[in-house]
Design an enzyme around this catalytic site. Structure first.
Site, mmCIF file in Angstrom:
data_model
loop_
_atom_site.group_PDB
_atom_site.id
_atom_site.type_symbol
_atom_site.label_atom_id
_atom_site.label_comp_id
_atom_site.label_asym_id
_atom_site.label_seq_id
_atom_site.Cartn_x
_atom_site.Cartn_y
_atom_site.Cartn_z
ATOM 1 C CE1 TYR A 1 48.244 36.832 42.666
ATOM 2 C CE2 TYR A 1 47.726 37.623 44.868
ATOM 3 C CZ TYR A 1 48.087 37.873 43.555
ATOM 4 O OH TYR A 1 48.289 39.161 43.147
ATOM 5 C CD GLU B 1 50.252 38.863 40.317
ATOM 6 O OE1 GLU B 1 49.069 39.069 40.611
ATOM 7 O OE2 GLU B 1 50.704 39.068 39.168
#
Length: 398
Positions: free
Chosen positions: A118, A206
Site C-alpha cells: 500500500y 492512493e
C-alpha cells in the site's frame, strides 16, 4: 474532486508512474475489443465507480455473485464479465446499501504478483506536511490495517522547503522489506507520484495495491486520486474529467450556489453558517438522540437567494424529517437568514418541523421576520435548546 481509476492511471502515466496497459469500455462489445488490444493471456475487468472495495463488493441483483473486479482468460470472457457489470448496481462498503450503477468498465492486462503493498500521499493534518504512507498490507483497506495492525503503517513527512529526496522512499522501502531491484523501482515510483501530487494539487493519491512483480518491478494495480476543489481553476484539463453521475445531485446543486454541502444518513437537516458551528450543531443533534442529514455551511456572506437555495436543497432529501437552522450573525446578518428561510419555506410548502436559532447581528429584526411570517417556525434561545426542540418535534410529528 475524485476521478475514476482509469483516468487516474492516465494522469499518473504522464508523470512516469508505472501502470499497466488498459482501455475503458462502455459496452460489453468494447470490452472484448479492448482485451484483444492487450497482451494476454490474462485480463482484468474492473467496474468504474467512485468507491473502494469493488472486488469485495456485490451487485444488487446478484448478492451472492462475484464482485466488481473479475479475471478473464480470453477476450470473450472479458465481454461476459463486462455485460454482467454494465448497467448494474455495485454495492461496496463505501457506497452504502444503495450502491452505484456501473456505466463503464476498465479492461487491463494482468501481471504476475510477488507482493501486494500500500502506498499513498496525503496532507497530514498533524504535521502540516505532505506525507508518504506505506504498508506491507496491500489490497486491504488501510482503515482496517490502522485498527488492527497500526505497527504496519509507515510514514515519512516531507519538508516543503527541501522537498522529496530519494532517501524518503528508501526509508519506506527498507521498512517494507524490499530488496535488490525493487528498492530502486519503488524509489522512482514514489518520486513520480510525489511530483504528480504536487503539480496537480492533489488532496490524496492512493495506490492499493501497489504490486511488486516477480522481476522486481513496482506497478500500480489500482489508483485513486482526489483533487483540491479550490485549485481546479489551475487545472481545466483535470476538471474535464469530472463525472457528475458519480456525485450526489444535492451536492452538485449546492456547489452551483457556492454552498458547502455534504449529504449524510440522518433525518435532521442542518443549515448553519461556519464550519465549526456546523460541526458543533451536528454533534449536539447526536447528543439529543438523533442524527444529522447533512453538513451545510452557507458561509459568512450568504445572500437571501443563497439561503433560500440551501433550504430547498435540504428539503430535496426525502430522509429529512425536520430542519434546524443555527445562525450566529457576525458577517452574516440574521435578518437576511430569516428572509431566505421564510421565502423558501413558502415556496416549497414546508411540511416538516423547523427550529430556528438566531444570534448576533440584527437578531431582533430576524426574529421579528420569522414571528410575522405566519409559518409554524419554532424559535430557540441557544444551541442546546434548538437541538432538544427539533428532536422532540420530529418525534412528535412521527
Amino acid at each position: 474532486m475524485n476521478i475514476h481509476e482509469y483516468q487516474a492511471k492516465e494522469v499518473l502515466r504522464d508523470y512516469g508512474v508505472a501502470v499497466l496497459d488498459g482501455h475503458v469500455a462502455w459496452t460489453a462489445e468494447e470490452a472484448e475489443v479492448a482485451a484483444k488490444k492487450l497482451a494476454g493471456p490474462v485480463y482484468v475487468v474492473k467496474a468504474q465507480i467512485h468507491a473502494g472495495g469493488r472486488g469485495a463488493g456485490h451487485f444488487a441483483d446478484d448478492p451472492a455473485g462475484k464482485g466488481g473486479v473479475r479475471i478473464a482468460r480470453s477476450p470473450a470472457e472479458a465481454r461476459t464479465h463486462a455485460a454482467a457489470m454494465l448497467g448494474h448496481v455495485l454495492v461496496t462498503k463505501q457506497t452504502g446499501a444503495t450502491g452505484r450503477k456501473v456505466h463503464r468498465v476498465y479492461v487491463e492486462q494482468g501481471c504476475e504478483i510477488a507482493r501486494e503493498l500500500y502506498l499513498s500521499l496525503l496532507v497530514d493534518r498533524e504535521s502540516g506536511r505532505v506525507t508518504l504512507m506505506a504498508s506491507s498490507e496491500g489490497g486491504v483497506e488501510i482503515e482496517e490495517v490502522a485498527a488492527h495492525h497500526p505497527e504496519k503503517i509507515l510514514k515519512v513527512a516531507i519538508d516543503p522547503a527541501s522537498g522529496f529526496s530519494p532517501f524518503h522512499a528508501r526509508k519506506l522501502a527498507f521498512g517494507l522489506g524490499l530488496t535488490g531491484k525493487a528498492i530502486g523501482a519503488f524509489t522512482r515510483f514514489a518520486a513520480a507520484l510525489y511530483r504528480a501530487f504536487l503539480e496537480l494539487d492533489g488532496g490524496i493519491v492512493e495506490i492499493n495495491p501497489l504490486v511488486v512483480t516477480n522481476l522486481g518491478d513496482v506497478v500500480a494495480l489500482d489508483a485513486k486520486i482526489g483533487f483540491d476543489d479550490n485549485a481546479l481553476f489551475r487545472h481545466p484539463d483535470i476538471e474535464k474529467l469530472r463525472d457528475e453521475a458519480e456525485e450526489d445531485p444535492k451536492e452538485l446543486e449546492a456547489a452551483k450556489h457556492s454552498l458547502n454541502y455534504v449529504a449524510l444518513e440522518g433525518t435532521i437537516g442542518c443549515m448553519v453558517n461556519g464550519a465549526g458551528l456546523a460541526m458543533a450543531t451536528m454533534d449536539i443533534i447526536k447528543l439529543y438522540g438523533a442524527a444529522p442529514a447533512n453538513f451545510l455551511d452557507v458561509g459568512g456572506g450568504a445572500t437571501k437567494e443563497r439561503v433560500s437555495a440551501a433550504f430547498k436543497i435540504i428539503l430535496s432529501d426525502p430522509h429529512v424529517e425536520g430542519i434546524l437552522v443555527n445562525i450566529f450573525g457576525g458577517i452574516m446578518r440574521c435578518d437576511v437568514i430569516a428572509e431566505g428561510v421564510v421565502a423558501a419555506a413558502r415556496e416549497v410548502a414546508l411540511s416538516v418541523p423547523l427550529v430556528v436559532r438566531l444570534e448576533g447581528t440584527n437578531v431582533q429584526l430576524g426574529k421579528e421576520i420569522l414571528a410575522k411570517s405566519g409559518l409554524p417556525i419554532i424559535a430557540a434561545d441557544n444551541l442546546a435548546d434548538a437541538a432538544e426542540k427539533i428532536v422532540a418535534a420530529v418525534r412528535e410529528a412521527a
